[in-house]
Design an enzyme around this catalytic site. Sequence first.
Site, PDB file in Angstrom:
ATOM      1  N   ARG A   1      45.032  48.035  54.618  1.00 30.11           N
ATOM      2  CA  ARG A   1      46.130  48.380  55.545  1.00 30.11           C
ATOM      3  C   ARG A   1      45.710  48.098  56.993  1.00 30.11           C
ATOM      4  O   ARG A   1      46.520  47.696  57.812  1.00 30.11           O
ATOM      5  CB  ARG A   1      46.502  49.862  55.419  1.00 30.11           C
ATOM      6  CG  ARG A   1      47.171  50.246  54.117  1.00 30.11           C
ATOM      7  CD  ARG A   1      48.669  50.041  54.143  1.00 30.11           C
ATOM      8  NE  ARG A   1      49.361  50.987  54.991  1.00 30.11           N
ATOM      9  CZ  ARG A   1      50.688  51.093  55.033  1.00 30.11           C
ATOM     10  NH1 ARG A   1      51.442  50.312  54.249  1.00 30.11           N
ATOM     11  NH2 ARG A   1      51.269  51.957  55.830  1.00 30.11           N
TER      12      ARG A   1
ATOM     13  N   HIS B   1      52.722  43.119  52.183  1.00 30.48           N
ATOM     14  CA  HIS B   1      52.807  44.555  51.902  1.00 30.48           C
ATOM     15  C   HIS B   1      51.437  45.028  51.438  1.00 30.48           C
ATOM     16  O   HIS B   1      50.739  44.303  50.730  1.00 30.48           O
ATOM     17  CB  HIS B   1      53.828  44.809  50.780  1.00 30.48           C
ATOM     18  CG  HIS B   1      53.633  46.138  50.099  1.00 30.48           C
ATOM     19  ND1 HIS B   1      54.191  47.296  50.584  1.00 30.48           N
ATOM     20  CD2 HIS B   1      52.909  46.490  49.003  1.00 30.48           C
ATOM     21  CE1 HIS B   1      53.814  48.309  49.801  1.00 30.48           C
ATOM     22  NE2 HIS B   1      53.043  47.852  48.831  1.00 30.48           N
TER      23      HIS B   1
ATOM     24  N   THR C   1      53.851  48.290  60.693  1.00 28.09           N
ATOM     25  CA  THR C   1      55.068  47.711  60.098  1.00 28.09           C
ATOM     26  C   THR C   1      55.725  46.639  60.974  1.00 28.09           C
ATOM     27  O   THR C   1      56.130  45.591  60.471  1.00 28.09           O
ATOM     28  CB  THR C   1      56.092  48.847  59.815  1.00 28.09           C
ATOM     29  OG1 THR C   1      55.418  49.864  59.071  1.00 28.09           O
ATOM     30  CG2 THR C   1      57.267  48.332  59.016  1.00 28.09           C
TER      31      THR C   1
ATOM     32  N   ARG D   1      49.944  40.875  59.970  1.00 30.65           N
ATOM     33  CA  ARG D   1      51.342  40.926  60.405  1.00 30.65           C
ATOM     34  C   ARG D   1      51.518  40.363  61.808  1.00 30.65           C
ATOM     35  O   ARG D   1      52.568  39.801  62.124  1.00 30.65           O
ATOM     36  CB  ARG D   1      51.874  42.353  60.300  1.00 30.65           C
ATOM     37  CG  ARG D   1      52.264  42.685  58.856  1.00 30.65           C
ATOM     38  CD  ARG D   1      52.685  44.110  58.694  1.00 30.65           C
ATOM     39  NE  ARG D   1      53.211  44.355  57.350  1.00 30.65           N
ATOM     40  CZ  ARG D   1      53.415  45.559  56.846  1.00 30.65           C
ATOM     41  NH1 ARG D   1      53.141  46.637  57.572  1.00 30.65           N
ATOM     42  NH2 ARG D   1      53.898  45.704  55.630  1.00 30.65           N
TER      43      ARG D   1
ATOM     44  N   LYS E   1      54.895  38.589  50.813  1.00 34.40           N
ATOM     45  CA  LYS E   1      56.358  38.508  50.815  1.00 34.40           C
ATOM     46  C   LYS E   1      56.784  37.038  50.862  1.00 34.40           C
ATOM     47  O   LYS E   1      55.974  36.157  51.164  1.00 34.40           O
ATOM     48  CB  LYS E   1      56.898  39.309  52.007  1.00 34.40           C
ATOM     49  CG  LYS E   1      56.532  40.796  51.916  1.00 34.40           C
ATOM     50  CD  LYS E   1      57.185  41.616  53.030  1.00 34.40           C
ATOM     51  CE  LYS E   1      56.794  43.084  52.899  1.00 34.40           C
ATOM     52  NZ  LYS E   1      57.530  43.945  53.867  1.00 34.40           N
TER      53      LYS E   1
HETATM   54  P1  IDP Z   1      54.948  49.437  55.574  1.00 36.41           P
HETATM   55  O1  IDP Z   1      55.263  48.162  54.840  1.00 36.41           O
HETATM   56  O2  IDP Z   1      54.228  49.158  56.844  1.00 36.41           O
HETATM   57  O3  IDP Z   1      54.289  50.468  54.719  1.00 36.41           O
HETATM   58  P2  IDP Z   1      57.369  51.025  55.356  1.00 36.41           P
HETATM   59  O4  IDP Z   1      57.852  51.993  56.367  1.00 36.41           O
HETATM   60  O5  IDP Z   1      56.828  51.550  54.080  1.00 36.41           O
HETATM   61  O6  IDP Z   1      56.347  50.040  56.073  1.00 36.41           O
HETATM   62  O7  IDP Z   1      58.614  50.077  55.034  1.00 36.41           O
HETATM   63  C1  IDP Z   1      58.566  49.156  53.976  1.00 36.41           C
HETATM   64  C2  IDP Z   1      59.079  47.817  54.454  1.00 36.41           C
HETATM   65  O8  IDP Z   1      60.456  47.952  54.797  1.00 36.41           O
HETATM   66  C3  IDP Z   1      58.418  47.300  55.725  1.00 36.41           C
HETATM   67  O9  IDP Z   1      57.235  46.548  55.481  1.00 36.41           O
HETATM   68  C4  IDP Z   1      59.492  46.443  56.322  1.00 36.41           C
HETATM   69  O10 IDP Z   1      59.486  45.151  55.688  1.00 36.41           O
HETATM   70  C5  IDP Z   1      60.758  47.142  55.918  1.00 36.41           C
HETATM   71  N1  IDP Z   1      61.266  48.006  57.007  1.00 36.41           N
HETATM   72  C6  IDP Z   1      60.679  49.106  57.518  1.00 36.41           C
HETATM   73  N2  IDP Z   1      61.425  49.641  58.487  1.00 36.41           N
HETATM   74  C7  IDP Z   1      62.518  48.863  58.593  1.00 36.41           C
HETATM   75  C8  IDP Z   1      63.689  48.904  59.430  1.00 36.41           C
HETATM   76  O11 IDP Z   1      63.860  49.772  60.279  1.00 36.41           O
HETATM   77  N3  IDP Z   1      64.601  47.904  59.228  1.00 36.41           N
HETATM   78  C9  IDP Z   1      64.443  46.941  58.295  1.00 36.41           C
HETATM   79  N4  IDP Z   1      63.368  46.867  57.511  1.00 36.41           N
HETATM   80  C10 IDP Z   1      62.418  47.811  57.639  1.00 36.41           C
HETATM   81 MG    MG Z   2      54.979  51.660  53.107  1.00 44.01          MG
END
Ligand code: IDP
Ligand code: MG
Length: 276
Positions: free
Chosen positions: A94, A137, A100, A112, A23
């Site tokens: 992962r 990501h 996250t 992370r 990112k």
């Molecule tokens: P991941 O990247 O760990 O798979 P996901 O739930 O797929 O997580 O969410 C995608 C991306 O969206 C996350 O990496 C994070 O940057 C962002 N994100 C997830 N949850 C939130 C939130 O509650 N508020 C703002 N951004 C979020």
């Molecule tokens: Mg995801």
Amino acid sequence: MSNTWLNSGSREGVNTSTFVMIKPRGLSHWPLIKKRIEATAPIARTGLVFVTRELIEQHYAEHAGKEWFVQLTDYFVGRYVLAIEVLAAPEVIRKIIGTTNPQDPVNKNTVRGLVNSLTPDDTTTVAYTKGIDNLIHGADSEEAAKREIDLWFNHPVPPTPAYLCLMNRKVALEGDCVSPLIGIDFDLSNSMTLASHITDILEALPWNKRWSQFGEKIPALLVGGVPALQIIAVQYLTTLTGKSFEICWIDHTDGAPKSVELQSVKKRARRHRDDL
Ligand code: IDP
Ligand code: MG
């Protein structure tokens, strides 16, 4: 040159690959993140991608409708990310990426988790990352990996720009100019790290191959700002492509790019080094 971006690591026994994306804020910490990834699995290819709204909305399509979807996608539009194919199963990567939320206690030793040590003391992690830029990501399944590799690597490369801006600050220039180093906070204290950081990013430019293999028109290099960045970038591109580039500075009296000799860029870099 064609395979300079191919990691020399072994592919033996690896029959799957996954997609990783660095990112925008993660790009500043790419040398560190790269080390972590390569300690686990070989990197097959990288590509620096300028993010459009359409691209990031497709990437995060599963989250369309969430209350933070617009904030998330807005953050990426108009910025660069590094798309990466890693020769490993998605779950393996992962695992080293972590969960996250960077502040999750289980993220102590994950990529992370680096957010916590890299965030300045005077800002909270949440304020700094807005909960969105957790550096990296990683695709969450084989199907997702296939879809994302296709999305980020298999789109048409736009025409070579007229100017390739090697500054990491915004430059007001009308027309056809790309700035792959913009917004990246390079670590200027270690010249070896700096050189590999810059070359990794420039190597991932989608046009490189065309300049060196197909003799396509090459851009003029726009320099200025941090001399150490300029000199490494200019030397790297010249070596990589075997071509000499026209070098330009922005003339602040009229805002137009003016050609200069490589020699004077080198002189400036030398002065900068002597000042350190
Ligand atoms: P991941 O990247 O760990 O798979 P996901 O739930 O797929 O997580 O969410 C995608 C991306 O969206 C996350 O990496 C994070 O940057 C962002 N994100 C997830 N949850 C939130 C939130 O509650 N508020 C703002 N951004 C979020
Ligand atoms: Mg995801």
